[in-house]
Design a protein around this motif. Structure first.
Motif, PDB file in Angstrom:
ATOM      1  N   THR A 136       0.945  -1.406   0.054  1.00  0.00           N
ATOM      2  CA  THR A 136       0.040   0.088  -0.082  1.00  0.00           C
ATOM      3  C   THR A 136       0.762   1.124   0.083  1.00  0.00           C
ATOM      4  O   THR A 136       1.895   1.223   0.653  1.00  0.00           O
ATOM      5  CB  THR A 136      -1.062   0.094   1.186  1.00  0.00           C
ATOM      6  OG1 THR A 136      -0.157   0.067   2.422  1.00  0.00           O
ATOM      7  CG2 THR A 136      -2.052  -1.185   1.228  1.00  0.00           C
TER       8      THR A 136
ATOM      9  N   GLU B 110      -3.082   5.572   0.746  1.00  0.00           N
ATOM     10  CA  GLU B 110      -4.186   4.403   0.464  1.00  0.00           C
ATOM     11  C   GLU B 110      -4.717   3.730   1.502  1.00  0.00           C
ATOM     12  O   GLU B 110      -4.313   3.655   2.886  1.00  0.00           O
ATOM     13  CB  GLU B 110      -3.338   3.417  -0.673  1.00  0.00           C
ATOM     14  CG  GLU B 110      -3.248   3.887  -1.694  1.00  0.00           C
ATOM     15  CD  GLU B 110      -2.512   2.661  -2.593  1.00  0.00           C
ATOM     16  OE1 GLU B 110      -2.741   2.701  -3.961  1.00  0.00           O
ATOM     17  OE2 GLU B 110      -2.066   1.661  -1.824  1.00  0.00           O
ATOM     18  N   LYS B 111      -5.849   3.067   1.422  1.00  0.00           N
ATOM     19  CA  LYS B 111      -6.517   2.459   2.362  1.00  0.00           C
ATOM     20  C   LYS B 111      -5.550   1.018   2.526  1.00  0.00           C
ATOM     21  O   LYS B 111      -5.077   0.547   1.758  1.00  0.00           O
ATOM     22  CB  LYS B 111      -7.935   1.816   2.032  1.00  0.00           C
ATOM     23  CG  LYS B 111      -9.099   3.175   1.791  1.00  0.00           C
ATOM     24  CD  LYS B 111     -10.293   2.753   1.100  1.00  0.00           C
ATOM     25  CE  LYS B 111     -11.198   3.928   1.211  1.00  0.00           C
ATOM     26  NZ  LYS B 111     -12.432   3.423   0.700  1.00  0.00           N
TER      27      LYS B 111
ATOM     28  N   ASP C 127      -6.528  -5.216  -5.918  1.00  0.00           N
ATOM     29  CA  ASP C 127      -7.051  -4.552  -4.546  1.00  0.00           C
ATOM     30  C   ASP C 127      -8.238  -3.717  -5.004  1.00  0.00           C
ATOM     31  O   ASP C 127      -8.301  -2.642  -5.058  1.00  0.00           O
ATOM     32  CB  ASP C 127      -5.745  -3.486  -4.285  1.00  0.00           C
ATOM     33  CG  ASP C 127      -5.886  -2.859  -3.099  1.00  0.00           C
ATOM     34  OD1 ASP C 127      -6.841  -2.912  -2.316  1.00  0.00           O
ATOM     35  OD2 ASP C 127      -4.884  -2.185  -2.685  1.00  0.00           O
TER      36      ASP C 127
ATOM     37  N   ASN D 116      -8.562  -0.124  -3.155  1.00  0.00           N
ATOM     38  CA  ASN D 116      -7.916   0.882  -3.916  1.00  0.00           C
ATOM     39  C   ASN D 116      -7.802   0.984  -5.252  1.00  0.00           C
ATOM     40  O   ASN D 116      -7.340   1.674  -6.031  1.00  0.00           O
ATOM     41  CB  ASN D 116      -6.479   0.636  -3.321  1.00  0.00           C
ATOM     42  CG  ASN D 116      -6.043   1.163  -1.753  1.00  0.00           C
ATOM     43  OD1 ASN D 116      -6.389   2.072  -1.314  1.00  0.00           O
ATOM     44  ND2 ASN D 116      -5.559   0.026  -1.186  1.00  0.00           N
TER      45      ASN D 116
END
Length: 362
Positions: A184, A188-189, A209, A212
C-alpha cells in the motif's frame, strides 16, 4: 495486442453451428435493418424532390419504423443467442457458506474458497471431499474472509487473504509455505486483495486490490514490482476490480465490477480492450463477478444478478449465453469460474453453496 493468426478462428467461432441463433434474434436483426432503411428513405425523400415517395405512405412507414426501433431493446430481452450446455453434476461440500472462487490444481483436484468459514475446501475431480485447510485468525496459515485463489503450474496455492490484507501461499496438500503483505502507498486504504493470478512469465503474481481500485503486481515470492489503475470509469481505471484470469498469451482479464465490464491488458498493464457494457440484454452485463478463458480463447463471464453465464471472443465479440434447450441456463448467484483439464466449466453458485459442472458446446 494484434494476433492476425487468430482472425480465422474468431470468425469460425462466431459462425459455428454449435451456436444456436434463435429465430427471434434473427428476425430482430432483420427488422432493425429494415426500419433503418425505411427511415433513411423517408429522410432522402424530404431532402431530394427527385426521390418520389407519397407523403401519406412515407409518414406511415416512418412512424411504424420509429415505433419498432424504440421497442427493439425490449424485444431483444426476449431474444437469445444460445450456446448449448449440459450439466454433468454438482459439488456441494457440507458446511460451505457462500463460496466465492475456485481453482483447479495440476493434480486435478478442485480448491473452493469458503470465505465465511475462513477455509479452503478441496475435492477430487468428481466432487469427493479430500480435506480442507485454514481457520479464522491472523497468524501464519490462518485466514480472515478470503475471497480469491489461484494455483501456479508448480503447484503453489495462492490465497487472497482479504481481511488480513495479505497473500498466503500453501502447497497442494494445504501446508503453509509463506506469506507477504500487499503493498500500500501513502494515502491508500489497507489493501483488500479480492483475487490473485499466478503467471509463469517473470513469476509475476497479479493482485486485484478492490478498495484501492488497482491491480498490484508482486513477484510470487513477495517483492513488489509495479501497479496500475485507480478509481475511475475510463479505460485502465476501475471501480472495485475483482476476479482475474489469463489466456494462453498471458493477457490479463479483470472483472471491473461496478463499471460492468471486463478489461483486458497485456502482462505489463497496458490496456488492450474491454468486453461488455451495462445492461440486461444478451451481450450486456449488470453485475459481472467471474471470468475465465478456455482453450479455444472463449471468455466466460458470470453475471450474479442476472443468474447467467455469457460467452465472448477474446476481442470482445458476443458469442452467446450458456443455455439449456434454447433457454438461458439459470444459475444461483454465479461468481467464480474455472475450466479443468477436460474442458468442463466449473461455476461457483454462491447462494446455492455449490459448484455446478457444465459441459459447453464448442
Amino acid at each position: 495486442m494484434k494476433r492476425p493468426s487468430n482472425t480465422r478462428s474468431h470468425l469460425k467461432k462466431v459462425f459455428s453451428s454449435d451456436i444456436d441463433v434463435e429465430p427471434s434474434y434473427q428476425v430482430l436483426d432483420i427488422l432493425e435493418y429494415a426500419c433503418g432503411l425505411i427511415l433513411g428513405l423517408a429522410l432522402i425523400s424530404n431532402k431530394n424532390p427527385n426521390f418520389e415517395m407519397t407523403s401519406r405512405y412515407k409518414n406511415i412507414l416512418a412512424a411504424i419504423a420509429a415505433v419498432v426501433l424504440l421497442l427493439m431493446p425490449a424485444g431483444r430481452l426476449l431474444a437469445m443467442r444460445c450456446i448449448q450446455s449440459k450439466v454433468l453434476g454438482s459439488i456441494a461440500p457440507a458446511g460451505v457458506d457462500q463460496p466465492s472462487d475456485i481453482a483447479v490444481g495440476p493434480n486435478g483436484r478442485i480448491y473452493l474458497v469458503d470465505g465465511v468459514n475462513n477455509r479452503i475446501v478441496v475435492t477430487d475431480a468428481d466432487g469427493k471431499l479430500q480435506f480442507s485447510f485454514g481457520r479464522s485468525g491472523g497468524n501464519a496459515g490462518e485466514l480472515k474472509h478470503p475471497l480469491g485463489i489461484d494455483i501456479s503450474k508448480k503447484g503453489q496455492v495462492f490465497i487472497a487473504d482479504t481481511g488480513n490484507h495479505r497473500i498466503q501461499v500453501f502447497d497442494l496438500r494445504g501446508r503453509f509455505l509463506y506469506m507477504f503483505p500487499v503493498k500500500t502507498s501513502p494515502g491508500e486504504k489497507p489493501a483488500a486483495p479480492a483475487d490473485v493470478l499466478a503467471l509463469d512469465r517473470k513469476s509475476y503474481l497479479y493482485i486485484s486490490d478492490r478498495d484501492n481500485h488497482k491491480i498490484k503486481v508482486h513477484k510470487q515470492k513477495g517483492a513488489f514490482v509495479f501497479e496500475w489503475g485507480g478509481y475511475g470509469e475510463v479505460r485502465g481505471r476501475f471501480r472495485y476490480p475483482g476476479i482475474l484470469a489469463a489466456d494462453q498469451y498471458n493477457q490479463i482479464y479483470v472483472v471491473d465490477v461496478l463499471n460492468t465490464r471486463i478489461q483486458q491488458f497485456d502482462p505489463d498493464g497496458n490496456f488492450i480492450s474491454e468486453i461488455g457494457s451495462w445492461g440486461v440484454s444478451p451481450g450486456e452485463l449488470f453485475r459481472p463477478k467471474g471470468v475465465v478463458v478456455d482453450k479455444a480463447d472463449r471468455v466466460f463471464i458470470t453475471d450474479s444478478f442476472m443468474g447467467c453465464v455469457q460467452v465472448f471472443t477474446d476481442v470482445g465479440g458476443f458469442l452467446g449465453v450458456v443455455c439449456a434447450g434454447g433457454k438461458k441456463r439459470e444459475f444461483t448467484t454465479p461468481v467464480g469460474l474455472a475450466v479443468d483439464a477436460e474442458n468442463r466449466l466449473l461455476v461457483v453458485e454462491m447462494r446455492a453453496n455449490r459448484i455446478r459442472i457444465v459441459k459447453v458446446a464448442q
